[in-house]
Design an enzyme around this catalytic site. Structure first.
Site, short mmCIF file in Angstrom:
data_model
loop_
_atom_site.label_atom_id
_atom_site.label_comp_id
_atom_site.label_asym_id
_atom_site.label_seq_id
_atom_site.Cartn_x
_atom_site.Cartn_y
_atom_site.Cartn_z
N GLU A 246 -2.70 7.98 -4.12
CA GLU A 246 -1.72 6.88 -4.08
C GLU A 246 -1.22 6.82 -2.64
OE1 GLU A 246 1.57 5.26 -3.47
OE2 GLU A 246 2.53 6.50 -5.00
N CYS A 280 6.87 3.76 -1.36
CA CYS A 280 5.55 3.12 -1.21
C CYS A 280 5.55 1.71 -1.79
CB CYS A 280 4.48 3.97 -1.88
SG CYS A 280 4.19 5.55 -1.08
#
Length: 473
Positions: A246, A280
């Site tokens: 990720e 993020c």
């Protein structure tokens, strides 16, 4: 100054070497963390390998029960863990719209509870007079978890829960910027889990490389930058380790022309600036139609300018500091680039005169794709708002980026927003929201934001291998 240690094979002992951990609100050390070396990596992986045979054959219901006990420990120690989170990450106790240390610790416990109840049932492909064909899910072995500095405890819970529930054992390495809360969490978890099931080592990037390259590691789960993710992928190719990555996300949002700027401005500011933009899946570039562009940008700037920035342990603080000096420099470099490119700073645009790594919430207009602040992820409290003339242009600009983690569409017309959302190149897309992940919905990126997903059934399956069993009748 308190020292925090490694946990290997269920034991937390004093170490021969330590490094300082900096509180970003003061730019001074507040604790010391054990500094592991290659020998410690070998010991941790060996402990996990030895524990695997027993743990992987432990009934899944029992593994689930133990994980619920771990989550209960997080809840019992919430005040302690919250204070550690504030000291090492800088985020406030509560924060903008409740996104702070309390959310991180409470969210970690909730995530463990929810995902500890996910199952991997046997799938029957065929069952007739000729044969029965079943698909079983098998544990992989030792999982290496490498976590980032922005949500150290929450992302540790994201990594560890499915890995352990599936029957794997784990060696976790937190970011050297934020090893303390994770070290304390792993210490607590080892009062419940069998020795060797969950091990912790801490240190710099070279330690992560040693762990990634270890021949007895079967899978790596990593959350962090795209650059580091590529290095991990190259190293994992040597012996075909499995990966969940990720990575960076320069998330785009598109506002449609039916939106009332006053009605949506506060939600957009929250989506952009929660956790100081250090998430993020925060909204990092916003595309707005010409008809409402200047009004919406000003509404957002007025709200952003009122946000209270300060030490996260103080009451009423919305945003803390940028977590580390290096990241603060990235934010300042991008701000300077925006100035040179002719960007208009509606608010912020400067470091706060303080000992810590504080930067004012900043909104910039007058830029577009091709400018660094738009093209690169700042991972801090600075957001460009980009004007578009027609919707096709907005969709093209939103997709014109190597990252593809999240995206959002803002509109009063859900059907119209959905038609736009399905054309965006991102692993997740939200309508009238941004970044709202939940423990039962898969989350992951496309393009250079990585691959593999986390959470729920899909995330649990990532930590297993398929074994097909055919029984002839």
């Amino acid at each position: 100054m308190k020292h925090y240690n490694l946990t290997i094979n269920g034991e937390t002992k004093d170490h021969h070497d330590y490094f300082d951990v900096i509180n970003p609100a003061t730019a001074e050390p507040f604790a010391r963390s054990a500094k592991a070396d290659a020998a410690d990596v070998n010991r941790a992986v060996a402990a996990a390998s030895n524990a695997f045979a027993s743990w992987s054959t432990t009934p899944m219901a029992e593994r689930s029960n133990l994980l619920h006990q771990v989550a209960a420990l997080v809840e019992q120690h919430m005040p302690e863990l919250m204070e550690l989170i504030v000291q090492e990450t800088g985020k406030p106790l509560n924060g903008l719209n409740g996104v702070g240390a309390g959310m991180e610790v409470g969210g970690a416990a909730a995530w463990i509870h929810v995902n500890a109840d996910v199952t991997l049932p046997v799938e029957v492909i065929q069952d007739n007079d000729d044969a029965r064909v079943e698909v079983h899910r098998k544990a992989l072995g030792v999982v290496a978890s490498i976590t980032p500095w922005n949500w150290p405890l929450l992302i540790a819970a994201w990594h560890l829960t499915p890995a352990l529930l599936a029957g794997n054992t784990v060696v976790i390495k937190p970011s050297p910027f934020t090893p303390i809360t994770t070290a304390r969490f792993v210490e607590l978890a080892n009062t419940v889990l069998p020795p060797g099931v969950l091990n912790l080592i801490s240190g710099g990037p070279e330690l992560g490389a040693t762990l990634v390259e270890h021949p007895d590691v079967a899978k790596i789960v990593f959350t962090g930058s795209t650059t580091t993710g590529k290095h991990i992928m190259r190293s994992a190719a040597t012996d075909l380790k499995r990966l969940t990555l990720e990575l960076g996300g320069n998330d785009a949002g598109i506002v449609l022309d039916d939106v009332d700027p006053k009605a949506v401005a506060a939600r957009l500011v929250s989506a952009c600036f929660h956790n100081n933009g250090q998430t993020c899946a925060a909204l990092k570039r916003l595309y707005v139609p010409s008809g409402i562009y200047h009004q919406l940008a000003q509404e957002m700037a007025d709200l952003a300018a009122k946000l209270i920035v300060g030490n996260g342990l103080a009451q009423g603080v919305d945003l803390g500091p940028v977590q580390n000096e290096r990241q603060l420099q990235i934010v300042m470099d991008l701000a300077e680039s925006a100035r040179q490119d002719g960007g208009h700073f509606l608010c912020g645009g400067e470091r706060i005169d303080s000992k810590g790594y504080f930067y004012r919430p900043t909104i910039v207009t007058g830029l577009s794709n091709g400018h660094r602040l738009v093209d690169e992820e700042p991972f801090g409290p600075i957001v460009p708002i980009i004007e578009y003339q027609d919707l096709e242009q907005a969709i093209a600009m939103a997709n014109d980026n190597p990252c593809g983690l999240g995206a959002s569409v803002w509109s009063t017309d859900t059907a119209r927003a959905l038609a736009v959302a399905t054309r965006l190149h991102s692993g997740s897309v939200w309508i009238n929201e941004h970044g709202a992940v939940q423990p039962d919905a898969p989350f992951g990126g496309v393009k250079q934001s990585g691959f593999g997903v986390e959470f729920g059934h899909h995330g649990l399956a990532e930590f297993s291998a398929i074994q097909t069993v055919k029984i002839m009748k």
